[in-house]
Motif scaffolding. Structure first.
Motif, PDB file in Angstrom:
ATOM      1  N   VAL A  54       0.833  -1.205   0.000  1.00  0.00           N
ATOM      2  CA  VAL A  54       0.000   0.000   0.000  1.00  0.00           C
ATOM      3  C   VAL A  54       0.867   1.254   0.000  1.00  0.00           C
ATOM      4  O   VAL A  54       0.679   2.167  -0.816  1.00  0.00           O
ATOM      5  N   LEU A  55       1.832   1.289   0.922  1.00  0.00           N
ATOM      6  CA  LEU A  55       2.616   2.522   1.096  1.00  0.00           C
ATOM      7  C   LEU A  55       3.624   2.739  -0.028  1.00  0.00           C
ATOM      8  O   LEU A  55       3.737   3.836  -0.578  1.00  0.00           O
ATOM      9  N   ASP A  56       4.379   1.688  -0.358  1.00  0.00           N
ATOM     10  CA  ASP A  56       5.491   1.845  -1.312  1.00  0.00           C
ATOM     11  C   ASP A  56       5.075   1.592  -2.758  1.00  0.00           C
ATOM     12  O   ASP A  56       5.808   1.974  -3.677  1.00  0.00           O
ATOM     13  N   GLY A  57       3.932   0.936  -2.940  1.00  0.00           N
ATOM     14  CA  GLY A  57       3.449   0.701  -4.300  1.00  0.00           C
ATOM     15  C   GLY A  57       2.328   1.652  -4.668  1.00  0.00           C
ATOM     16  O   GLY A  57       2.498   2.524  -5.523  1.00  0.00           O
ATOM     17  N   LEU A  58       1.212   1.548  -3.961  1.00  0.00           N
ATOM     18  CA  LEU A  58       0.016   2.293  -4.343  1.00  0.00           C
ATOM     19  C   LEU A  58       0.097   3.781  -3.994  1.00  0.00           C
ATOM     20  O   LEU A  58      -0.160   4.650  -4.832  1.00  0.00           O
ATOM     21  N   THR A  59       0.453   4.061  -2.735  1.00  0.00           N
ATOM     22  CA  THR A  59       0.421   5.454  -2.281  1.00  0.00           C
ATOM     23  C   THR A  59       1.435   6.313  -3.027  1.00  0.00           C
ATOM     24  O   THR A  59       1.119   7.426  -3.481  1.00  0.00           O
ATOM     25  N   GLN A  60       2.643   5.808  -3.163  1.00  0.00           N
ATOM     26  CA  GLN A  60       3.663   6.596  -3.870  1.00  0.00           C
ATOM     27  C   GLN A  60       3.266   6.838  -5.317  1.00  0.00           C
ATOM     28  O   GLN A  60       3.492   7.910  -5.877  1.00  0.00           O
ATOM     29  N   ALA A  61       2.650   5.838  -5.932  1.00  0.00           N
ATOM     30  CA  ALA A  61       2.211   6.000  -7.321  1.00  0.00           C
ATOM     31  C   ALA A  61       1.147   7.083  -7.430  1.00  0.00           C
ATOM     32  O   ALA A  61       1.182   7.920  -8.342  1.00  0.00           O
ATOM     33  N   MET A  62       0.188   7.089  -6.495  1.00  0.00           N
ATOM     34  CA  MET A  62      -0.877   8.080  -6.577  1.00  0.00           C
ATOM     35  C   MET A  62      -0.365   9.479  -6.271  1.00  0.00           C
ATOM     36  O   MET A  62      -0.948  10.469  -6.717  1.00  0.00           O
ATOM     37  N   GLU A  63       0.725   9.574  -5.521  1.00  0.00           N
ATOM     38  CA  GLU A  63       1.338  10.900  -5.328  1.00  0.00           C
ATOM     39  C   GLU A  63       1.864  11.427  -6.666  1.00  0.00           C
ATOM     40  O   GLU A  63       1.740  12.613  -6.973  1.00  0.00           O
ATOM     41  N   VAL A  64       2.460  10.534  -7.454  1.00  0.00           N
ATOM     42  CA  VAL A  64       2.935  10.926  -8.792  1.00  0.00           C
ATOM     43  C   VAL A  64       1.750  11.327  -9.674  1.00  0.00           C
ATOM     44  O   VAL A  64       1.789  12.344 -10.376  1.00  0.00           O
TER      45      VAL A  64
END
Length: 227
Positions: A54-64
């Motif tokens: 969640v944190l390193d895959g999904l969340t970081q991607a959605m920040e981009v």
């Protein structure tokens, strides 16, 4: 593929808006390669911590994705495609997160108010909040005021999100807040509003707790509220 490479692949495919291998992405030549669904399953198969996914895959991607949306290089359909990736991933990850003892950040009731059938913005917010760790109860579109208030009461939800895309329906948000007052629930729930015709000024006028211009701002507001 090691853990870091796998999580980077998950993030890359969220940014590309690819839910399953058959999906095309923004880049050419990646159709047929594993996408978010397959990669998340693979990560779980390798016993990678679901919270890290969640944190390193999904969340970081959605920040981009959020940065690209702010810059105008991503439009709403692009953001929706990425949000759908997060939604699909969260459907797979949710039972594993519960099993791992990751607590929900709280229940969030969300609805498009009565008389308004628009739901794209609401759906993006709903998916993004799930990815951010909230337990979202999505009531849908054109939801009666009494049904929204009943959901807040029945779920004892600390957060309520109201959406409207029409100037004729945005006033219904005020009716919902008034009904919460009548039912003695107003002090128990933070009300966030959003939608094209709304504004901070309108939120202040009707007594909402916050106006959010998009899903990213909704998450930021909730982070401030919950610490």
């Amino acid at each position: 593929m090691d853990t870091q490479q796998l999580l980077e692949k998950v993030a890359f495919n969220v940014i590309q808006g690819r839910v399953v291998a058959e999906d095309e992405g923004f880049d050419e030549g990646i159709e047929g390669q594993p996408a978010v669904t397959e990669l998340v399953e693979e990560a779980l198969g390798q016993d990678i911590d679901p919270k890290s996914i969640v944190l390193d895959g999904l969340t970081q991607a959605m920040e981009v994705v959020g940065e690209r949306f702010d810059l105008g290089t991503y439009l709403i359909p692009d953001m929706l495609a990425s949000a759908e990736c997060v939604g699909a991933a969260m459907d797979i990850l949710s039972p594993h997160l519960v099993e791992a003892g990751v607590e929900s950040k709280g229940k969030f009731i969300i609805a498009t108010v009565a008389g308004d059938l628009h739901d794209i913005g609401k759906n993006i917010v709903s998916i993004m909040l799930k990815g951010a760790g909230y337990e979202v109860v999505d009531l849908g579109a054109d939801v009666a005021t009494d049904q929204i208030v009943a959901a807040v009461r029945d779920h004892q939800a600390p957060f309520l999100g109201l959406s409207a895309l029409l100037t004729t329906t945005m006033r219904v948000m005020e009716d919902v807040i008034a009904k919460l007052e009548i039912e003695g629930l107003r002090d128990t729930v933070k009300v966030l509003i959003g939608g094209a015709p709304t504004s901070q000024e309108f939120a202040d006028q009707i007594g909402a707790n916050a106006y959010c211009k998009d899903a990213f701002e909704a998450i930021a507001v909730l982070k401030d509220v919950t610490g």
